[in-house]
Design a protein around this motif. Structure first.
Motif, PDB file in Angstrom:
ATOM      1  N   ALA A 157       8.618  91.130  97.776  1.00 48.10           N
ATOM      2  CA  ALA A 157       9.421  90.345  98.719  1.00 48.10           C
ATOM      3  C   ALA A 157      10.493  89.532  98.005  1.00 48.10           C
ATOM      4  CB  ALA A 157       8.519  89.415  99.529  1.00 48.10           C
ATOM      5  N   LYS A 160      14.224  90.792  96.855  1.00 44.05           N
ATOM      6  CA  LYS A 160      15.276  90.982  97.845  1.00 44.05           C
ATOM      7  C   LYS A 160      16.155  89.735  97.957  1.00 44.05           C
ATOM      8  CE  LYS A 160      12.129  93.864 100.569  1.00 44.05           C
ATOM      9  NZ  LYS A 160      11.303  93.911 101.799  1.00 44.05           N
ATOM     10  N   ASP A 192      21.558  86.705 108.925  1.00 41.06           N
ATOM     11  CA  ASP A 192      21.449  87.834 107.997  1.00 41.06           C
ATOM     12  C   ASP A 192      22.629  87.912 107.039  1.00 41.06           C
ATOM     13  OD1 ASP A 192      19.069  88.596 109.149  1.00 41.06           O
ATOM     14  OD2 ASP A 192      20.006  89.945 110.577  1.00 41.06           O
ATOM     15  N   ASP A 406       6.264  86.557 100.660  1.00 37.59           N
ATOM     16  CA  ASP A 406       6.044  87.774 101.444  1.00 37.59           C
ATOM     17  C   ASP A 406       5.701  87.481 102.904  1.00 37.59           C
ATOM     18  OD1 ASP A 406       3.573  86.770 100.214  1.00 37.59           O
ATOM     19  OD2 ASP A 406       2.598  88.415 101.265  1.00 37.59           O
ATOM     20  N   ASP A 409       8.853  87.743 106.862  1.00 39.39           N
ATOM     21  CA  ASP A 409      10.070  88.463 106.452  1.00 39.39           C
ATOM     22  C   ASP A 409      10.844  87.748 105.352  1.00 39.39           C
ATOM     23  OD1 ASP A 409       9.599  90.479 108.352  1.00 39.39           O
ATOM     24  OD2 ASP A 409      10.564  89.295 109.910  1.00 39.39           O
ATOM     25  N   GLY A 410      10.185  86.873 104.603  1.00 36.22           N
ATOM     26  CA  GLY A 410      10.821  86.231 103.462  1.00 36.22           C
ATOM     27  C   GLY A 410      11.062  84.747 103.639  1.00 36.22           C
TER      28      GLY A 410
END
Length: 424
Positions: A157, A160, A192, A406, A409-410
């Motif tokens: 995780a 990223k 995002d 993790d 989603d982070g």
């Protein structure tokens, strides 16, 4: 100015914990070149161990734990070849010349040979899993707290690039729609592809501030703080201070660094907020003789290994020794902070660390030595305002907040414990 030379210097300095986080080398670069250098260095730090594993396939020479000049040139060149799609000829030539400049004339041939092989095998290399990310020393640090399976999940995780989380002053549902983001259970808005933060709608008007999901949780868990006297220790750059002010607490913000406090005041000014008191002092000195507070929030100095997604240099600079040093200071600060809490008041302890020595074990030691304090368990409902699925994973059986990269989603690695002083 040769921006690859600048990137090389920043990359090498980033492997020194004393430099980590500095942006002084970028001050004179135009925005486009600044963005390139940042992306190049950050990717190199995230992919360093992976690219070192690639280099081992092509060279018998042992790679130093901290890359020397020729290996650093290969790592940066490989980033451009594998992830930037810069033309091979330009990339190889640039880093061969850089290696000669930084590592001597014989370094050029070595760098040339390895980079050409990486160019040749680009597709095969690109099909490999993007790990390892953690070097052995960082693995050893995590091994003291987590299983191999947990560490593998954290590593996968953390490699990223993270998204951007915003804490909203009012009406997070409206702002998630306005900014095209995702509303999180705690009320954060996640973007995002944020681009330039200062250009986002609502920045100049002070409607929100950047704060990772995890870091927002301790203040949420304090509940109603309206008109309560709160001491925010190690307050700068002010994310939690802003949360407290937004909830109408009477906040005294303390930090040892005058420059960081100045940054905090600038941040609060943009948000049209003001703390009741700004205190530039060593916390241990201030806590020897200070007024009592209803709530003391201790965001303690720590190894910061939980911030590795945004600061990948952390995995190359933090060791078990750093955790031990931090834990010693945290113990002193907790003991000192306990004296500033009124009878029946709250001591909220928080660290952006994944190490249990700085979290669960630190609190177990504290309550054993301070029987006047008990753990006041945090419930999922207190931090899950919008009732989203998955936040129950963040609450331990003891009622602590324990975040790992993790999860959800982070998110940043983080720990928080709520303690209450027994009424006398």
């Amino acid at each position: 100015m040769d921006i690859r030379n600048t990137a090389f210097d920043i990359y090498m300095k980033s492997l020194d914990s004393a430099y980590a986080g500095s942006t002084d080398d970028l001050k004179n670069l135009p925005p486009q070149e600044t963005a390139f250098v940042k992306r190049l260095v950050m990717t190199a730090l995230r992919r360093q161990e992976f690219i070192k594993s690639v280099i081992r396939d092509y060279a018998a020479k042992k790679i130093p734990a901290r890359p020397d000049a020729p290996h650093a040139a290969i790592i940066l060149g490989a980033v451009e070849i594998l992830y930037f799609r810069t033309p091979d000829y330009a990339t190889v030539n640039s880093y061969v010349e850089l290696a000669k400049k930084k590592g001597g004339k014989y370094a050029g041939g070595f760098v040339n040979a390895i980079l050409r092989k990486i160019c040749r095998d680009r597709e095969q290399i690109g099909n490999r899993p993007p790990l390892p990310f953690f070097p052995p020393a960082f693995h050893e640090m995590l091994r003291r707290s987590y299983s191999k399976r947990q560490i593998a999940a954290i590593e996968q995780a953390a490699v990223k690039e993270p998204e951007l989380d915003l804490t909203i002053r009012e009406n997070p549902e409206y702002w998630s729609e306005k900014l095209g983001g995702r509303l999180m259970g705690n009320g954060s808005v996640r973007l995002d592809h944020a681009g330039s933060v200062t250009e986002l709608f609502g920045f100049k008007e002070g409607r929100w501030w950047v704060q990772d999901f995890s870091a927002s949780l301790p203040v949420l868990a304090l509940g109603d703080v309206k008109h309560k006297k709160v001491l925010d220790i190690c307050a700068a750059p002010g994310g939690k201070t802003a949360q407290l002010i937004a909830k109408k607490a009477c906040v005294s913000a303390l930090d040892i660094s005058p420059s960081r406090l100045q940054t905090m005041e600038e941040n609060l000014s943009r948000l049209q907020m003001k703390a009741q008191d700004i205190i530039a002092a060593d916390a241990l000195d201030y806590l020897r003789d200070c007024p009592p507070y209803d709530i003391v929030l201790l965001d303690a100095p720590c190894s910061a290994n939980g911030t590795l997604r945004r600061h990948p240099e952390i995995v190359h600079t933090r060791t078990v020794a750093d955790v031990r040093r931090s834990a010693e200071l945290q113990k002193k600060l907790l003991s000192a902070a306990s004296r500033a809490v009124v009878s029946g008041g709250i001591l909220m302890y928080a660290v952006c660390s994944m190490s249990q020595e700085e979290g669960e074990k630190q609190i177990a030691c504290f309550v054993a030595e301070h029987p006047e304090f008990g753990i006041l368990p945090i419930a999922e409902e207190e931090i899950n305002i919008f009732r989203h699925l998955g936040l129950n994973r963040l609450i331990t059986p003891e009622g602590f907040i324990r975040c790992l990269p993790d999860m959800l989603d982070g998110i940043d690695g983080f720990f928080a414990a709520r303690l209450q002083k027994q009424p006398t």
